[in-house]
Design an enzyme around this catalytic site. Structure first.
Site, PDB file in Angstrom:
ATOM      1  N   ASP A   1       0.826  -1.297   0.052  1.00  0.00           N
ATOM      2  CA  ASP A   1       0.212   0.062   0.007  1.00  0.00           C
ATOM      3  C   ASP A   1       1.082   1.142   0.006  1.00  0.00           C
ATOM      4  OD1 ASP A   1      -1.936   1.839   0.036  1.00  0.00           O
ATOM      5  OD2 ASP A   1      -3.143   0.698   1.626  1.00  0.00           O
TER       6      ASP A   1
HETATM    7  C1  BGC Z   1      -4.940   3.369   0.155  1.00  0.00           C
HETATM    8  C2  BGC Z   1      -5.079   2.443  -0.981  1.00  0.00           C
HETATM    9  C3  BGC Z   1      -4.646   3.048  -1.979  1.00  0.00           C
HETATM   10  C4  BGC Z   1      -3.247   3.813  -2.074  1.00  0.00           C
HETATM   11  C5  BGC Z   1      -3.067   4.670  -3.181  1.00  0.00           C
HETATM   12  C6  BGC Z   1      -3.734   3.999   0.267  1.00  0.00           C
HETATM   13  O1  BGC Z   1      -3.898   5.239   1.380  1.00  0.00           O
HETATM   14  O2  BGC Z   1      -5.040   2.632   1.445  1.00  0.00           O
HETATM   15  O3  BGC Z   1      -6.251   1.640  -1.018  1.00  0.00           O
HETATM   16  O4  BGC Z   1      -4.699   2.344  -3.287  1.00  0.00           O
HETATM   17  O5  BGC Z   1      -3.476   4.725  -0.948  1.00  0.00           O
HETATM   18  O6  BGC Z   1      -3.916   5.895  -3.389  1.00  0.00           O
END
Ligand code: BGC
Length: 732
Positions: free
Chosen positions: A262
């Site tokens: 993530d």
């Molecule tokens: C989220 C993800 C997301 C990523 C990119 C993170 O804060 O948990 O689900 O895909 O950011 O934006």
């Protein structure tokens, strides 16, 4: 007592070959040769360049070898607008709007894998059009607590349901040569302390509740990438969790795609490499070359801490996904793409129409005969609010979004006098289009203005033929990064609903929200209630068509609505959101309806519940045999009849119980479902296939799924609390 213990191969879905389903054996051999050749030509620096971001959503390619920059984008219900390469502000493009689909819980509420597949296809076509190779989603984490801020983005409280829908979505998306990223692996069920919390749960809960959707996504859906959750599991961050990644994801499930962090979830170089992390994104270290998978990795290889073979394994994973999605084939890459076509609009409309749930309909107040009413009071902020650009990483710059009031005016404005009243103060702190995070206050304090708005709403309701309240939450509440503080319906809406119903008994309450709310007080006083979700860009049109009867509602709740928060499992046991950055899932496998059923607790709306404007009859449930072997599939067949005078669809649900077992089992567990469309008076025989292997529990003693021989009871119903027919079978 059951005597012999039967053992089946691990897992509910045994289609291990499907991970590479798009690729024949011959193509696989060629692909691996191609990967090997490319790797041989690369310098260490070039290899490492493929393993970390060079900006917010891109990964550097190796131009001289024909490997282009790799392009990733959020998210699960639409292709997110373009973000600046090096900060989180939007890039301000004018051609980056996209179709906006119903969010996760709405998606699940349709209980329709065909719609899920179609959604995937459309997202794939739009991702292609936007020149994206990877679309980050679907989010398949289990709804463990009503308060989790991202419930709206996830799907349901049931692992089987999440598995079926995720597989269909992924197949649809990847059929357009766009890789999915199934997220967030694993046990990411709260936003509070999401980047630091350490989750502990039993092996059984992990295998039966929290992993099945990921496993199905990989083995049945052929998911090409999987995203690591922020949290820790049993003391180790998910991005570097040897047990979750190397042992389960890679070795047990045979995943050979990309395991990506993530954004900002990487914490190390060597442990992550060893655990099986391929790609580092979003790290909060200024210079990309200082990220864990950049210079520190080059150093680790040079000093012998990381063997080159491990680097090659990761590069191979990235190239494999690139090859499977035509990234290395310039003629095929990014085609065929399209944006917001008529077909895409229709797909979002169908998804929205099938998601809407009719919760209560006293005296058949609905459907509303618009031609017989002169005036309609429309009350509430959600009648006019757009939700597409909220929720944080899943926010969409929608090409358009039809609000309930907009749709009412467009469809009925020339026949009915539509009178809007705000009803309560628009106290949102959420700045539309910003992605700075939102607050989760309760906004319940009354002001003079709120009194005036309430009075105005009551007066408009009193003097109109029918009142329509459009209430619920917005993305101040249902949002990434925060959990809600309670299940209350904010902004004084309960009092508003009560007063409006008193003023006009012909009041319909529409709730727009993505997660459970305290509905008992609303349910008691309201004659008609419709749950309409954050329902995508066609949500307003779909809602009005349900209200008018053009569409017969067929959605069913994908989560339980408890009487009170303290009766729901994690909260009853006091383990949400944990203490001292640790949370122990003590409710174990008793998540969602499994808990309420097993504890005999009443609920406001059960899992799987939803009404229709017609009625259905279930009869003649039987099975193809009485006794089954472990490798068999049970065919359960029943007759479903539309006994009313309208065309409609029913979601028939098949739950299974294991009454005598050496371990505790929930009262029942969902093992099959089907949405069936029937004309008035029509009857159809429906067969559901239930593999005996899916009746297994995870035996901690044997470290595998086990089906204990003996009696199993199949329970066919219209919801988890409305069982129509039962039948017993014997497993040898
Ligand atoms: C989220 C993800 C997301 C990523 C990119 C993170 O804060 O948990 O689900 O895909 O950011 O934006």
């Amino acid at each position: 007592m059951k005597k012999i213990i039967g053992v089946i191969a691990c897992g509910l879905f045994l289609n291990a070959a499907a991970a590479s389903s798009q690729v024949t054996d011959k193509e696989k051999v060629q692909m691996e040769k191609r990967i090997e050749k490319l790797i041989k030509k690369m310098t260490l620096e070039e290899k490492v360049g493929l393993l970390h971001g060079n900006s917010k959503f891109y990964v550097a390619g190796v131009e001289r070898l024909g490997i282009p920059e790799w392009s990733l984008s959020d998210g699960p219900h639409g292709v997110r607008a373009e973000i600046n390469r090096h900060d989180w502000a939007y890039a301000g493009w004018t051609n980056d709007s996209a179709s906006y689909f119903p969010t996760g819980t709405a998606f699940a509420a349709a209980w329709n894998p065909e719609l899920a597949y179609r959604r995937g296809e459309v997202l794939g076509e739009e991702a292609r059009w936007r020149k994206k190779d990877v679309l980050l989603g679907p989010g398949v984490n289990i709804i463990r607590s009503p308060l989790c801020g991202r419930n709206f983005e996830y799907m349901s409280e049931d692992p089987y349901m999440n598995s079926v829908l995720a597989v269909a979505y992924i197949k649809g998306l990847q059929s357009r040569d766009v890789a999915c990223s199934v997220k967030h692996f694993a046990v990411n069920n709260q936003e509070t302390n999401r980047t630091t919390v350490d989750v502990e749960c039993s092996e059984r809960a992990l295998r039966e509740i929290y992993l099945p959707a990921f496993k199905a996504a990989v083995q049945e859906g052929g998911a090409l990438t999987v995203m690591a959750a922020y949290n820790k599991f049993r003391g180790e961050f998910c991005a570097e969790n040897n047990y979750l990644v190397r042992k389960i994801l890679r070795n047990e499930w045979g995943f050979d795609g990309v395991y990506v962090t993530d954004w900002g979830a990487a914490h190390s170089t060597v442990p992550s490499m060893e655990a099986g992390l391929d790609l580092e994104m979003g790290t909060l270290i200024d210079k990309y070359e200082d990220w864990y998978y950049a210079n520190p990795l080059i150093e680790a290889v040079k000093s012998g801490k990381v063997p080159m073979s491990l680097v090659d394994e990761k590069v191979g994973d990235v190239l494999r996904v690139m090859i499977k999605t035509n990234v290395l084939d310039p003629k095929k890459r990014f085609g065929p793409g399209s944006m917001n076509t008529k077909e895409h609009q229709q797909a979002t409309y169908d998804a929205a129409a099938e998601a809407i749930v009719l919760l209560k309909n006293q005296n058949n107040l609905l459907p509303l005969d618009f031609s017989s009413i002169k005036s309609l009071a429309v009350i509430g902020d959600n009648a006019t609010r757009k939700h597409s650009n909220g929720g944080l990483s899943s926010e969409i710059k929608a090409v358009y979004e039809v609000t309930p009031l907009g749709a009412l005016r467009a469809k009925w404005g020339d026949k009915v006098d539509i009178r809007f009243a705000q009803g309560y103060e628009k106290l949102s702190t959420f700045v539309e289009g910003s992605n700075n995070g939102q607050s989760s206050g309760t906004f319940s304090s009354k002001t003079q203005e709120s009194d005036a708005l309430l009075k105005e709403a009551v007066e408009v309701a009193r003097t109109s033929d029918v009142a329509l309240l459009v209430c619920g939450l917005n993305h101040d509440y249902d949002t990434e990064s925060f959990d809600r503080l309670n299940m209350d319906i904010p902004y004084g809406q309960v009092e508003l609903i009560q007063e409006v119903v008193k003023a006009n008994p012909r009041t319909i309450v529409v709730m727009i929200a993505g997660s459970p709310l305290n509905m008992a007080a609303v349910d008691i006083c309201s004659p008609a209630i419709v749950w309409a979700w954050f329902n995508g860009m066609e949500g307003g049109n779909a809602l009005v068509d349900v209200l008018s009867g053009k569409v017969n509602p067929s959605g069913k709740m994908p989560f339980t609505t408890p009487v009170s928060l303290d009766q729901s499992p994690a909260h009853a046991l006091g383990n949400f959101p944990g203490r001292d950055l640790k949370v122990n899932y003590e409710e174990d496998i008793l998540v969602g309806y499994r808990w309420f059923d097993t504890k005999g607790l009443p609920v406001v709306y059960p899992f799987g519940y939803g009404l229709s404007y017609t009625t259905f009859d279930y009869s003649n449930l039987n099975t193809d045999k009485e006794t089954y072997d472990q490798a068999d599939t049970i065919q359960a067949t029943f007759t479903l009849t539309n006994t009313g005078d309208r065309e409609g669809a029913e979601v028939a649900q098949l739950y299974v119980s294991d009454p005598v077992c050496s371990v505790m089992r929930p009262v029942k567990e969902l093992k099959g479902f089907k949405k069936v469309f029937l004309k008035p008076g029509e009857s159809r025989r429906i067969t559901l296939d239930i593999p005996v292997s899916s009746l297994a529990f995870y035996s901690e003693a044997q470290s595998q799924f086990v089906v204990e021989p003996g009696e199993f009871i199949l329970q066919l119903g219209a919801s988890a609390s409305d069982i129509k027919q039962k039948i017993s079978v014997e497993v040898k």
